[in-house]
Design a protein around this motif. Structure first.
Motif, PDB file in Angstrom:
ATOM      1  N   ASN A 134       0.907  -1.248  -0.249  1.00 51.35           N
ATOM      2  CA  ASN A 134       0.041   0.121  -0.011  1.00 51.35           C
ATOM      3  C   ASN A 134       0.897   1.210   0.052  1.00 51.35           C
ATOM      4  O   ASN A 134       0.226   2.319  -0.266  1.00 51.35           O
ATOM      5  CB  ASN A 134      -1.124   0.017   1.195  1.00 51.35           C
ATOM      6  N   THR A 135       2.167   1.146   0.467  1.00 46.01           N
ATOM      7  CA  THR A 135       2.701   2.405   0.455  1.00 46.01           C
ATOM      8  C   THR A 135       4.363   1.897   0.083  1.00 46.01           C
ATOM      9  O   THR A 135       4.553   0.964   0.199  1.00 46.01           O
ATOM     10  CB  THR A 135       3.032   2.952   1.773  1.00 46.01           C
ATOM     11  N   LEU A 136       5.260   2.906  -0.299  1.00 44.13           N
ATOM     12  CA  LEU A 136       6.640   2.614  -0.671  1.00 44.13           C
ATOM     13  C   LEU A 136       7.152   2.006   0.568  1.00 44.13           C
ATOM     14  O   LEU A 136       8.276   1.205   0.548  1.00 44.13           O
ATOM     15  CB  LEU A 136       7.326   3.837  -1.146  1.00 44.13           C
ATOM     16  N   GLN A 137       6.940   2.704   2.035  1.00 48.38           N
ATOM     17  CA  GLN A 137       7.486   1.857   2.941  1.00 48.38           C
ATOM     18  C   GLN A 137       7.121   0.494   3.279  1.00 48.38           C
ATOM     19  O   GLN A 137       8.030  -0.361   3.582  1.00 48.38           O
ATOM     20  CB  GLN A 137       6.703   2.755   4.162  1.00 48.38           C
ATOM     21  N   TRP A 189      20.960  -2.086  -2.325  1.00 47.44           N
ATOM     22  CA  TRP A 189      20.311  -1.221  -3.169  1.00 47.44           C
ATOM     23  C   TRP A 189      19.240  -0.405  -2.894  1.00 47.44           C
ATOM     24  O   TRP A 189      19.235   0.849  -3.498  1.00 47.44           O
ATOM     25  CB  TRP A 189      20.051  -2.072  -4.461  1.00 47.44           C
ATOM     26  N   LEU A 190      18.586  -0.834  -1.974  1.00 47.17           N
ATOM     27  CA  LEU A 190      17.354  -0.065  -1.388  1.00 47.17           C
ATOM     28  C   LEU A 190      18.027   1.355  -0.741  1.00 47.17           C
ATOM     29  O   LEU A 190      17.072   2.334  -0.769  1.00 47.17           O
ATOM     30  CB  LEU A 190      16.742  -0.762  -0.389  1.00 47.17           C
ATOM     31  N   GLU A 191      19.166   1.338  -0.019  1.00 46.13           N
ATOM     32  CA  GLU A 191      19.409   2.621   0.669  1.00 46.13           C
ATOM     33  C   GLU A 191      20.155   3.467  -0.437  1.00 46.13           C
ATOM     34  O   GLU A 191      20.066   4.711   0.131  1.00 46.13           O
ATOM     35  CB  GLU A 191      20.503   2.231   1.533  1.00 46.13           C
ATOM     36  N   ILE A 192      20.404   3.180  -1.540  1.00 42.64           N
ATOM     37  CA  ILE A 192      21.286   4.307  -2.476  1.00 42.64           C
ATOM     38  C   ILE A 192      20.532   4.541  -3.749  1.00 42.64           C
ATOM     39  O   ILE A 192      20.608   5.468  -4.302  1.00 42.64           O
ATOM     40  CB  ILE A 192      22.764   3.784  -2.828  1.00 42.64           C
ATOM     41  N   SER A 193      19.109   3.510  -3.930  1.00 44.83           N
ATOM     42  CA  SER A 193      18.360   3.805  -5.363  1.00 44.83           C
ATOM     43  C   SER A 193      17.317   4.837  -5.147  1.00 44.83           C
ATOM     44  O   SER A 193      16.644   5.194  -3.887  1.00 44.83           O
ATOM     45  CB  SER A 193      17.916   2.639  -5.484  1.00 44.83           C
ATOM     46  N   ALA A 194      17.307   5.675  -6.220  1.00 42.93           N
ATOM     47  CA  ALA A 194      15.671   6.552  -6.401  1.00 42.93           C
ATOM     48  C   ALA A 194      14.862   5.608  -6.412  1.00 42.93           C
ATOM     49  O   ALA A 194      14.899   4.338  -7.211  1.00 42.93           O
ATOM     50  CB  ALA A 194      16.053   7.544  -7.446  1.00 42.93           C
ATOM     51  N   VAL A 220       9.500  -5.136   2.368  1.00 44.13           N
ATOM     52  CA  VAL A 220       9.008  -6.672   1.807  1.00 44.13           C
ATOM     53  C   VAL A 220      10.456  -6.911   0.849  1.00 44.13           C
ATOM     54  O   VAL A 220      11.107  -7.997   0.900  1.00 44.13           O
ATOM     55  CB  VAL A 220       8.088  -6.689   0.670  1.00 44.13           C
ATOM     56  N   LEU A 221      11.016  -5.734   0.139  1.00 41.42           N
ATOM     57  CA  LEU A 221      12.078  -5.974  -0.620  1.00 41.42           C
ATOM     58  C   LEU A 221      13.314  -6.237   0.205  1.00 41.42           C
ATOM     59  O   LEU A 221      14.392  -6.638  -0.175  1.00 41.42           O
ATOM     60  CB  LEU A 221      12.325  -4.928  -1.464  1.00 41.42           C
ATOM     61  N   GLY A 222      13.429  -5.391   1.417  1.00 47.35           N
ATOM     62  CA  GLY A 222      14.546  -5.578   2.441  1.00 47.35           C
ATOM     63  C   GLY A 222      14.877  -6.814   2.946  1.00 47.35           C
ATOM     64  O   GLY A 222      15.821  -7.179   3.498  1.00 47.35           O
ATOM     65  N   LYS A 223      13.901  -7.795   2.738  1.00 48.55           N
ATOM     66  CA  LYS A 223      14.007  -9.301   2.989  1.00 48.55           C
ATOM     67  C   LYS A 223      14.710 -10.043   2.220  1.00 48.55           C
ATOM     68  O   LYS A 223      15.576 -11.015   2.688  1.00 48.55           O
ATOM     69  CB  LYS A 223      12.621  -9.897   3.296  1.00 48.55           C
ATOM     70  N   ILE A 279       9.756  10.442  -9.981  1.00 45.01           N
ATOM     71  CA  ILE A 279      10.647  10.303  -9.016  1.00 45.01           C
ATOM     72  C   ILE A 279       9.849  10.695  -7.539  1.00 45.01           C
ATOM     73  O   ILE A 279       9.200  11.623  -7.378  1.00 45.01           O
ATOM     74  CB  ILE A 279      11.683  11.041  -8.770  1.00 45.01           C
ATOM     75  N   VAL A 280       9.885   9.828  -6.652  1.00 37.88           N
ATOM     76  CA  VAL A 280       9.210   9.876  -5.264  1.00 37.88           C
ATOM     77  C   VAL A 280      10.213   9.646  -4.157  1.00 37.88           C
ATOM     78  O   VAL A 280      10.832   8.723  -4.148  1.00 37.88           O
ATOM     79  CB  VAL A 280       7.855   9.061  -4.964  1.00 37.88           C
ATOM     80  N   GLU A 281      10.067  10.517  -3.311  1.00 45.65           N
ATOM     81  CA  GLU A 281      10.999  10.481  -2.020  1.00 45.65           C
ATOM     82  C   GLU A 281      10.263  10.030  -0.639  1.00 45.65           C
ATOM     83  O   GLU A 281      10.932   9.559   0.163  1.00 45.65           O
ATOM     84  CB  GLU A 281      11.847  11.760  -1.838  1.00 45.65           C
ATOM     85  N   ASN A 282       9.114  10.408  -0.855  1.00 41.75           N
ATOM     86  CA  ASN A 282       8.272  10.197   0.601  1.00 41.75           C
ATOM     87  C   ASN A 282       7.864   8.658   0.624  1.00 41.75           C
ATOM     88  O   ASN A 282       7.066   8.178  -0.005  1.00 41.75           O
ATOM     89  CB  ASN A 282       7.077  11.063   0.447  1.00 41.75           C
ATOM     90  N   LEU A 283       8.461   8.066   1.698  1.00 40.53           N
ATOM     91  CA  LEU A 283       8.052   6.601   1.760  1.00 40.53           C
ATOM     92  C   LEU A 283       6.722   6.252   2.289  1.00 40.53           C
ATOM     93  O   LEU A 283       6.273   5.164   2.072  1.00 40.53           O
ATOM     94  CB  LEU A 283       8.967   5.979   2.806  1.00 40.53           C
ATOM     95  N   SER A 284       5.768   7.392   2.512  1.00 39.95           N
ATOM     96  CA  SER A 284       4.492   7.075   2.926  1.00 39.95           C
ATOM     97  C   SER A 284       3.736   7.472   1.551  1.00 39.95           C
ATOM     98  O   SER A 284       2.263   7.338   1.596  1.00 39.95           O
ATOM     99  CB  SER A 284       4.168   8.200   3.931  1.00 39.95           C
ATOM    100  N   HIS A 285       4.281   7.368   0.654  1.00 42.03           N
ATOM    101  CA  HIS A 285       3.634   7.872  -0.557  1.00 42.03           C
ATOM    102  C   HIS A 285       2.728   6.542  -0.860  1.00 42.03           C
ATOM    103  O   HIS A 285       2.921   5.368  -0.845  1.00 42.03           O
ATOM    104  CB  HIS A 285       4.612   7.960  -1.926  1.00 42.03           C
ATOM    105  N   PRO A 286       1.059   6.839  -1.229  1.00 41.16           N
ATOM    106  CA  PRO A 286       0.357   5.632  -1.259  1.00 41.16           C
ATOM    107  C   PRO A 286       0.523   4.952  -2.818  1.00 41.16           C
ATOM    108  O   PRO A 286       1.075   5.602  -3.970  1.00 41.16           O
ATOM    109  CB  PRO A 286      -1.080   6.066  -1.113  1.00 41.16           C
ATOM    110  N   LEU A 287       0.224   3.621  -2.760  1.00 39.56           N
ATOM    111  CA  LEU A 287       0.680   2.959  -3.968  1.00 39.56           C
ATOM    112  C   LEU A 287      -1.013   2.540  -4.416  1.00 39.56           C
ATOM    113  O   LEU A 287      -1.728   2.020  -3.383  1.00 39.56           O
ATOM    114  CB  LEU A 287       1.804   1.936  -3.783  1.00 39.56           C
TER     115      LEU A 287
END
Length: 74
Positions: free
Chosen positions: A21-24, A39-44, A29-32, A51-59
């Motif tokens: 539901n969100t980028l967070q 890559w998660l720490e350095i990728s846009a 999920v991907l961090g597992k 481009i979205v920077e806000n991890l609470s961005h709804p999907l």
């Protein structure tokens, strides 16, 4: 479901379709996957080519997410 694509040096990873539901949530999920953690720490991140920077961005169902690692060139 959203579609996640991996670009550049991560392009060997096949695209995924996930229920998040969100980028967070996507990051969690991907961090597992240990291969993706660095890559998660350095990728846009782009959602539907923006481009979205806000991890609470709804999907939303049908969104396309691309992980964009830093690149260098000349």
């Amino acid at each position: 479901m959203v579609k996640v694509e991996f670009l550049g040096p991560m392009s060997y990873i096949p695209s995924m379709e996930l229920e998040v539901n969100t980028l967070q949530e996507l990051k969690e999920v991907l961090g597992k996957d240990s291969a993706l953690q660095q890559w998660l720490e350095i990728s846009a991140v782009a959602v539907n080519d923006e481009i979205v920077e806000n991890l609470s961005h709804p999907l939303h169902n049908g969104d396309k997410i691309a992980l964009l690692p830093p690149v260098c060139g000349g």
